[in-house]
Design an enzyme around this catalytic site. Structure first.
Site: not given
Length: 325
Positions: A61, A65, A92, A190-191
């Site tokens: 992530r 981000h 964040n 997102h797994t």
């Protein structure tokens, strides 16, 4: 017909974020200046994953981000004495693993002082954690340089919210030069990983804002709502929930199976069923263990890694990732 000002803005954004404009990036950028760069990164990541496998999701992530705010320039890593940098923005606050980036940077500074950017480290680490969680590998383009600006407001304005609908998601990705397919493919990240209850509790309690405690999101599977409510009370701000229950440490296509069953954790996950192209992709990979998801993910990660990069004489190569030189 679009107004001249809107047309100019669209063309400007397309030029700014078009992958073709990521000149200076290439696979093997450090081949002569730091030939062991990928081995050094891998060694630190291997050690990290053997001790803290749950950091895989946050480190993946982190790349997303970083790239969505000011481009892939390592700005998400910068500290601020007044807590006004990107990492202090609410979206964040759940990022973890900054110390792993620092460990990689320290190792690279010993081997090749002042050569490898923090922005490239974030990109390489993201690939390596996916591989170690049984996901795909891809060739990472390098050559990014580090930005000197990190602003909390930029993060708030540019990071797609977990409450986003499909139109908002498509617009957000298109503004970065990414396609609708990139959106649904990268959502598959997102797994792996977990989320705080606060990112989705609005779907469980008082969804319409009318003050009804059992007012839940009708697009969320009722049986799943019961399970989530057992874990997340209305005011819970600390509990972590698996985004892909049962295999949150394994990179696979189970995410798409969950979304197709209306068990995607976020509204932004459920939104993928509200567009023909994204819904077709979800359905394809929800019913097939084979297919192209792994290959597609690598392609989309490369595409994302080209957003707004600094190359050549732009930016700097930070000596310490948390502060400018």
């Amino acid at each position: 017909m679009a107004s001249p000002s809107k047309l100019f803005l669209s063309l400007f954004l397309l030029f700014l974020f078009n992958p073709a404009n990521a000149q200076g990036l290439k696979v093997g950028f450090y081949e002569k200046t730091c030939p062991s760069v990928e081995l050094i990164v891998k060694k630190v990541v291997d050690d990290t994953m053997s001790k803290a496998p749950s950091l895989a999701g946050p480190l993946l992530r982190m790349f997303f981000h970083d790239c969505f705010v000011r481009g892939c320039d390592g700005s998400v890593l910068l500290n601020s004495p007044t807590n006004q940098s990107e990492k202090n923005a609410f979206p964040n606050l759940s990022l973890r693993g900054f110390q792993i980036i620092d460990r990689v940077k320290s190792a690279l500074e010993k081997a090749c002082p002042g050569v490898v950017s923090c922005a490239d480290i974030v990109a390489l680490v993201a690939r390596d954690v996916v591989v170690l969680r049984k996901g795909p590998s891809w060739e990472v383009e390098t050559g990014r340089r580090d930005g000197r600006i990190s602003n909390l407001t930029d993060a708030l304005l540019n990071l797609p919210a977990p409450t986003s609908n499909i139109s908002q998601l498509i617009t957000s990705f298109q503004q970065k030069g990414l396609s609708v397919k990139d959106l649904v493919v990268l959502s598959g990240g997102h797994t792996i990983g977990t989320s705080h209850c606060t990112s989705f509790s609005n779907r469980l309690y008082n969804f319409t804002g009318k003050g009804i405690n059992n007012d839940s999101d009708p697009t969320l599977d009722p049986n799943y709502i019961v399970r989530l409510k057992a874990k997340c009370k209305p005011t819970d701000q600390t509990t972590l929930v698996e985004m892909d229950p049962g295999s949150f440490l394994t990179f696979d296509n189970d995410y798409y199976t969950l979304v197709s069953k209306r068990r995607g954790l976020f509204q932004s996950d459920a939104a993928l069923l509200n567009n023909g192209e994204t819904k077709a992709y979800v359905r394809l990979h929800a019913t097939s263990q084979g297919g192209s998801f792994f290959q597609d993910f690598g392609v989309s990660m490369v595409n994302m890694g080209r957003i707004g990069v600094l190359t050549g004489a732009q930016g700097e190569i930070r000596k310490v990732c948390s502060k400018v030189n």
